[in-house]
Design an enzyme around this catalytic site. Structure first.
Site, PDB file in Angstrom:
ATOM      1  N   HIS A 133       0.828  -1.215   0.000  1.00  0.00           N
ATOM      2  CA  HIS A 133       0.000   0.000   0.000  1.00  0.00           C
ATOM      3  C   HIS A 133       0.865   1.269   0.000  1.00  0.00           C
ATOM      4  O   HIS A 133       0.445   2.308   0.508  1.00  0.00           O
ATOM      5  CB  HIS A 133      -0.949   0.042   1.201  1.00  0.00           C
ATOM      6  CG  HIS A 133      -1.667  -1.252   1.445  1.00  0.00           C
ATOM      7  ND1 HIS A 133      -2.884  -1.553   0.886  1.00  0.00           N
ATOM      8  CD2 HIS A 133      -1.300  -2.351   2.166  1.00  0.00           C
ATOM      9  CE1 HIS A 133      -3.258  -2.769   1.270  1.00  0.00           C
ATOM     10  NE2 HIS A 133      -2.316  -3.287   2.042  1.00  0.00           N
ATOM     11  N   SER A 146      16.400  20.638 -16.998  1.00  0.00           N
ATOM     12  CA  SER A 146      15.234  21.461 -17.294  1.00  0.00           C
ATOM     13  C   SER A 146      15.706  22.755 -17.934  1.00  0.00           C
ATOM     14  O   SER A 146      16.765  23.277 -17.594  1.00  0.00           O
ATOM     15  CB  SER A 146      14.495  21.769 -15.991  1.00  0.00           C
ATOM     16  OG  SER A 146      13.720  22.938 -16.138  1.00  0.00           O
ATOM     17  N   LYS A 189      17.366  20.812 -11.755  1.00  0.00           N
ATOM     18  CA  LYS A 189      16.676  19.576 -12.117  1.00  0.00           C
ATOM     19  C   LYS A 189      17.568  18.552 -12.819  1.00  0.00           C
ATOM     20  O   LYS A 189      18.404  18.882 -13.625  1.00  0.00           O
ATOM     21  CB  LYS A 189      15.488  19.887 -13.050  1.00  0.00           C
ATOM     22  CG  LYS A 189      14.350  20.611 -12.381  1.00  0.00           C
ATOM     23  CD  LYS A 189      13.633  19.765 -11.340  1.00  0.00           C
ATOM     24  CE  LYS A 189      12.763  18.692 -11.952  1.00  0.00           C
ATOM     25  NZ  LYS A 189      11.645  19.261 -12.726  1.00  0.00           N
ATOM     26  N   GLU A 206      10.743   7.432 -17.494  1.00  0.00           N
ATOM     27  CA  GLU A 206       9.428   8.041 -17.727  1.00  0.00           C
ATOM     28  C   GLU A 206       8.901   7.681 -19.115  1.00  0.00           C
ATOM     29  O   GLU A 206       7.727   7.373 -19.298  1.00  0.00           O
ATOM     30  CB  GLU A 206       9.515   9.562 -17.593  1.00  0.00           C
ATOM     31  CG  GLU A 206       9.692  10.030 -16.158  1.00  0.00           C
ATOM     32  CD  GLU A 206       9.903  11.541 -16.089  1.00  0.00           C
ATOM     33  OE1 GLU A 206       8.925  12.283 -16.228  1.00  0.00           O
ATOM     34  OE2 GLU A 206      11.057  11.970 -15.917  1.00  0.00           O
TER      35      GLU A 206
END
Ligand code: ARG
Length: 465
Positions: free
Chosen positions: A157, A278, A284, A291
């Site tokens: 969970h 970025s 970043k 992804e």
């Protein structure tokens, strides 16, 4: 050149729009190599059956060699007027060798030809996919070996559940990929059956010897019903289903890599060459590759839906709808192959931060079950010990400390069965080592599994191809 193979039946040429709409040459020329392979075997069989002369066979063989060379050199003149790869190659052959080229299509149709081409092509792709998947497995096994002793929080969970070995976690994916390999290999047997001889749908009046063609093409079996042979694409659907499951597994692993790399977790880092920055936020470092893998799994799963939908309303036998099978199939293979290649490489660029993983274990009461098991071993029924530990966790939580920070006296206030030896049970390492049986997370078990996989993957070579 632009005359169609069926021009005799028609009063006017096909319209330009229809030509573009129905043509498949832009994408099916990819099957050329396998189309030629199939044609050569068909021609050899026809010659053995006495349908083609030796001279015709020699001319066809020679012509096809030239065409193969042209394709390799990029000088083959592909033409939309000739619709698809089959008619382009046949016309090129006829231009080169004359009537023998026109005789090649005896006892065959594009319907059994295209089904054969796809199967020949796909069985090769499956072999490549199996190889590449095993390379990823080996990269994961190497990580499991290196980090068998490293503890991380295991989650259920998404809540800290129990400590697990990072190696154990990696091996979970090795198991998943192992079943993917099995599915691919199993599916390959059903791909590897020969439709050729079915002709358009009903077979042919020529004395063909399908066993001969099948042997020449190394097919495992021959499709036993001509209608089925030219119409069904279940073998392709099955492959894309296996591919979807494989991509689903990579999507799950990618999801984990992504949040493990988030500074909030800081469990791993992925080498810079797999990440991007970025354009606006200087700090970043984004895990673009995982992804995109997660994103690309969507297109493969979409192709599965596409192919199922393509097939589901088609009456027997061949329908032009089936031309739409190729692009999803090609894209599925391309997506898989590129994903597998990059993944094998990327996993070797993953660095692990054991300290952050251990800290996360300590913050989550991950050894509460160990304390409960400890009390059970001292004679308390499990349900009672669960309750005792729950109360201890509540106290520690309110005090903002770990179970192992509680004094022996405090712990004993929950149960007199608790003794000094409890503290070894409360460490993450003790918890790991205590789960020492087949399939569990103790480092010795992880190493045994690593060895088992190394034995299985012994033939995998690690350079990229
Ligand atoms: N390009 C076609 C396909 O991909 C080849 C078979 C065409 N057969 C036909 N009867 N029009 O399915």
């Amino acid at each position: 050149m632009s005359e169609k193979a069926w021009s005799g039946r028609f009063h006017e040429p096909v319209s330009e729009l229809v030509k573009q709409y129905t043509g498949s040459i832009d994408f099916d020329k990819r099957l050329a190599r396998w189309d030629i392979q199939g044609s050569l075997a068909h021609a050899q069989m026809l010659q053995q059956a006495g349908v083609l002369s030796e001279a015709d066979l020699a001319a066809i063989t020679e012509g096809m060699q030239q065409i193969s060379a042209e394709i390799q050199q990029g000088t083959m003149p592909w033409s939309l007027d000739l619709e698809d790869v089959h008619m382009n190659i046949e016309r090129r052959l006829t231009d080169k060798i004359g009537d023998a080229g026109k005789r090649l299509h005896t006892g065959r149709s594009r319907n059994d030809q295209v089904a054969t081409d796809i199967r020949l092509w796909l069985r090769d792709q499956i072999s490549l996919i199996v190889d590449l998947t095993e390379k990823v497995q080996l990269a994961l096994v190497d990580l499991a070996d290196e980090y068998a002793e490293v503890v991380m929080p295991g989650f259920t969970h998404m809540q800290v559940a129990q400590p697990v070995s990072f190696g154990h976690h990696m091996l979970a994916y090795v198991e998943m990929l192992g079943r993917d390999v099995e599915r691919m290999q199993d599916c390959r047997h059903r791909v590897n059956r020969m439709p050729l001889g079915a002709a358009a749908l009903a077979g042919t009046t020529f004395p063909i010897q399908r066993e001969t063609t099948a042997a020449l093409l190394h097919f495992e079996a021959i499709c036993q019903n001509s209608l089925d042979a030219v119409s069904d694409r279940d073998f392709a659907i099955e492959f894309v289903a296996a591919a979807s499951i494989l991509m689903m597994h990579f999507s799950r692993l990618s999801e984990e890599l992504i949040y493990w790399m988030s500074p909030r977790f800081g469990f791993i880092d992925i080498a810079d060459r797999f990440c991007t920055g970025s354009s606006i936020m200087p700090q970043k470092k984004n895990p673009d590759v995982p992804e995109l893998v997660r994103g690309k799994s969507a297109r493969v799963i979409g192709h599965l839906m596409g192919l199922l939908t393509l097939m589901k309303s088609q009456p027997l036998a061949y329908n032009k709808d089936n031309q739409e099978d190729k692009e999803p199939l090609f894209d599925t293979v391309d997506t898989l192959v590129s994903t597998l290649r990059i993944y094998a490489d990327m996993m070797r660029g993953v660095s692990v931060n054991p300290e952050n993983m251990r800290q996360a274990v300590l913050q989550g009461f991950a050894t509460a079950t160990d304390l409960a098991d400890y009390l059970v071993k001292k004679g308390l029924p499990f349900r009672d010990s669960h309750e005792v530990v729950a109360r201890a966790v509540r106290l520690a939580d309110e005090a903002g400390v770990q179970l192992s920070d509680l004094s022996l006296e405090t712990l004993q206030s929950f149960s007199p069965l608790i003794d000094q030896d409890v503290f070894s049970v409360l460490t993450p390492e003790g918890s790991l080592e205590a789960r020492n049986h087949l399939g569990a997370t103790a480092p010795v078990q992880v190493r045994a599994q690593v060895q088992r996989w190394r034995d299985k993957l012994v033939w995998v070579d690690t350079d990229n191809h």
